[in-house]
Design an enzyme around this catalytic site. Structure first.
Site, PDB file in Angstrom:
ATOM      1  N   HIS A 122      -3.038   0.287   8.464  1.00 17.82           N
ATOM      2  CA  HIS A 122      -1.681   0.827   8.327  1.00 17.82           C
ATOM      3  C   HIS A 122      -1.689   2.045   7.395  1.00 17.82           C
ATOM      4  O   HIS A 122      -1.113   3.089   7.730  1.00 17.82           O
ATOM      5  CB  HIS A 122      -0.758  -0.275   7.774  1.00 17.82           C
ATOM      6  CG  HIS A 122       0.641   0.179   7.487  1.00 17.82           C
ATOM      7  ND1 HIS A 122       1.739  -0.324   8.155  1.00 17.82           N
ATOM      8  CD2 HIS A 122       1.122   1.091   6.595  1.00 17.82           C
ATOM      9  CE1 HIS A 122       2.831   0.278   7.692  1.00 17.82           C
ATOM     10  NE2 HIS A 122       2.478   1.132   6.736  1.00 17.82           N
ATOM     11  N   GLU A 123      -2.344   1.901   6.231  1.00 19.82           N
ATOM     12  CA  GLU A 123      -2.328   3.003   5.258  1.00 19.82           C
ATOM     13  C   GLU A 123      -3.085   4.209   5.784  1.00 19.82           C
ATOM     14  O   GLU A 123      -2.637   5.352   5.627  1.00 19.82           O
ATOM     15  CB  GLU A 123      -2.902   2.548   3.914  1.00 19.82           C
ATOM     16  CG  GLU A 123      -2.075   1.472   3.216  1.00 19.82           C
ATOM     17  CD  GLU A 123      -0.593   1.774   3.146  1.00 19.82           C
ATOM     18  OE1 GLU A 123      -0.219   2.951   3.022  1.00 19.82           O
ATOM     19  OE2 GLU A 123       0.200   0.831   3.255  1.00 19.82           O
ATOM     20  N   CYS A 158       7.078  -0.991   6.263  1.00 14.85           N
ATOM     21  CA  CYS A 158       6.583   0.255   5.675  1.00 14.85           C
ATOM     22  C   CYS A 158       7.664   0.791   4.753  1.00 14.85           C
ATOM     23  O   CYS A 158       8.842   0.784   5.118  1.00 14.85           O
ATOM     24  CB  CYS A 158       6.275   1.266   6.779  1.00 14.85           C
ATOM     25  SG  CYS A 158       5.669   2.844   6.156  1.00 14.85           S
ATOM     26  N   LEU A 159       7.255   1.256   3.593  1.00 16.20           N
ATOM     27  CA  LEU A 159       8.233   1.789   2.644  1.00 16.20           C
ATOM     28  C   LEU A 159       8.909   3.045   3.184  1.00 16.20           C
ATOM     29  O   LEU A 159       9.980   3.417   2.717  1.00 16.20           O
ATOM     30  CB  LEU A 159       7.561   2.073   1.300  1.00 16.20           C
ATOM     31  CG  LEU A 159       6.981   0.824   0.607  1.00 16.20           C
ATOM     32  CD1 LEU A 159       6.166   1.230  -0.606  1.00 16.20           C
ATOM     33  CD2 LEU A 159       8.068  -0.160   0.228  1.00 16.20           C
ATOM     34  N   GLY A 213       0.842  -1.180   0.000  1.00 21.87           N
ATOM     35  CA  GLY A 213       0.000   0.000   0.000  1.00 21.87           C
ATOM     36  C   GLY A 213       0.880   1.234   0.000  1.00 21.87           C
ATOM     37  O   GLY A 213       2.096   1.137   0.181  1.00 21.87           O
ATOM     38  N   GLN A 273       3.272   9.913   1.927  1.00 21.50           N
ATOM     39  CA  GLN A 273       4.574   9.258   1.757  1.00 21.50           C
ATOM     40  C   GLN A 273       5.325   9.768   0.525  1.00 21.50           C
ATOM     41  O   GLN A 273       6.534   9.551   0.414  1.00 21.50           O
ATOM     42  CB  GLN A 273       4.410   7.736   1.650  1.00 21.50           C
ATOM     43  CG  GLN A 273       3.976   7.092   2.966  1.00 21.50           C
ATOM     44  CD  GLN A 273       3.860   5.584   2.815  1.00 21.50           C
ATOM     45  OE1 GLN A 273       2.828   5.087   2.366  1.00 21.50           O
ATOM     46  NE2 GLN A 273       4.913   4.863   3.168  1.00 21.50           N
ATOM     47  N   HIS A 320      -1.270   6.528   8.050  1.00 19.56           N
ATOM     48  CA  HIS A 320      -0.394   7.531   7.430  1.00 19.56           C
ATOM     49  C   HIS A 320      -1.100   8.876   7.288  1.00 19.56           C
ATOM     50  O   HIS A 320      -0.448   9.923   7.217  1.00 19.56           O
ATOM     51  CB  HIS A 320       0.062   7.054   6.047  1.00 19.56           C
ATOM     52  CG  HIS A 320       1.218   6.092   6.074  1.00 19.56           C
ATOM     53  ND1 HIS A 320       2.462   6.430   6.523  1.00 19.56           N
ATOM     54  CD2 HIS A 320       1.299   4.787   5.695  1.00 19.56           C
ATOM     55  CE1 HIS A 320       3.276   5.389   6.413  1.00 19.56           C
ATOM     56  NE2 HIS A 320       2.593   4.368   5.920  1.00 19.56           N
TER      57      HIS A 320
HETATM   58 NI    NI Z   1       3.526   2.516   5.542  1.00 20.08          NI
END
Ligand code: NI
Length: 181
Positions: free
Chosen positions: A143-144, A101-102, A47, A52, A147
Site C-alpha cells: 500500500h505504502e 488510507c489517510l 504507514g 502524502q 503511493h
Molecule cells: Ni495510504
C-alpha cells in the site's frame, strides 16, 4: 519536527511517480523522516508516504513495533523507514484484506495484494534493507509503496460491493479519537 496536513484523494500530487532519493544521511532527509513520523503517529497511521505530505520523494514509513489501534486484529509490523523501494512478489498467491488510507479518510475497501513479497531499499542512512514479508506486513508495504507510483488503494479494488464508510462497516473503529480514516 512538524505534523503536516495530509493530502487527500483528488490532489494531483498523489498521482505522480515520486523521485528517488539521491543523498542519504542529510539534514533534509532526517527532517523529512521526522515530519513523516510525527504526522503518521498523530493520525494513528499504519504507514505514510512522502507524497502524502506533498514531498516528491520515494520515502515511506510503516509499522510501529506495536499493535495499531486502527487495525487491532492485525500482526505487529516493525517500525520501518524504506527509501527507493522495490517490491517483488514471491509466488502468485494473493490475499484480500481491508485497507484504509489517510488520504482517503472515512472509507475502507477490500483490496487484493500479494500474500508474500520481498522488499528492498535503503534506510535514511543509506543502509540496505532487504526483507521478506507476508500477510498484513506485506499488505502495508505494498500500500505504502503504491503511493510512490501514484496509486491509491481504490485503484486496486476489484469488488466495489466491499467498499464503504468506516463508521458503517466498523463502528467500533470510527470512535477512535483524532482518527479520520
Ligand atoms: Ni495510504
Amino acid at each position: 519536527m512538524a505534523r503536516h496536513p495530509i493530502l487527500k484523494m483528488g490532489d494531483p500530487r498523489l498521482l505522480t511517480v515520486a523521485k528517488p532519493v539521491t543523498a542519504f544521511d542529510t539534514p533534509e532527509l532526517h527532517q523529512l523522516i521526522a515530519d513523516l513520523r510525527e504526522t503518521m503517529a498523530g493520525a494513528n497511521g499504519a504507514g505514510l508516504a512522502a507524497p502524502q505530505i506533498g514531498v516528491d520523494r520515494q520515502v515511506v514509513l510503516f509499522g510501529s513495533g506495536a499493535v495499531n489501534p486502527r487495525y487491532p486484529n492485525e500482526a505487529i509490523i516493525p517500525a520501518t523507514v524504506l527509501i527507493n523501494p522495490v517490491i517483488t512478489p514471491i509466488g502468485e498467491e494473493e490475499q484480500s484484506g481491508w485497507e484504509g488510507c489517510l488520504s482517503v479518510p472515512g472509507l475502507r475497501a477490500v483490496v487484493p495484494r500479494w500474500m508474500h513479497i520481498r522488499y528492498t531499499g535503503f534506510d535514511e542512512f543509506g543502509r540496505t534493507i532487504e526483507r521478506t514479508a507476508s500477510g498484513f506486513h506485506a499488505r502495508v508495504a505494498q500500500h505504502e509503496c503504491d503511493h510512490l507510483i501514484g496509486k491509491l488503494y481504490p485503484m486496486r479494488v476489484r469488488d466495489f460491493s466491499q467498499f464503504g464508510y468506516v463508521e458503517t462497516l466498523f463502528p467500533e473503529l470510527s470512535a477512535l479519537e483524532g482518527d479520520d480514516d
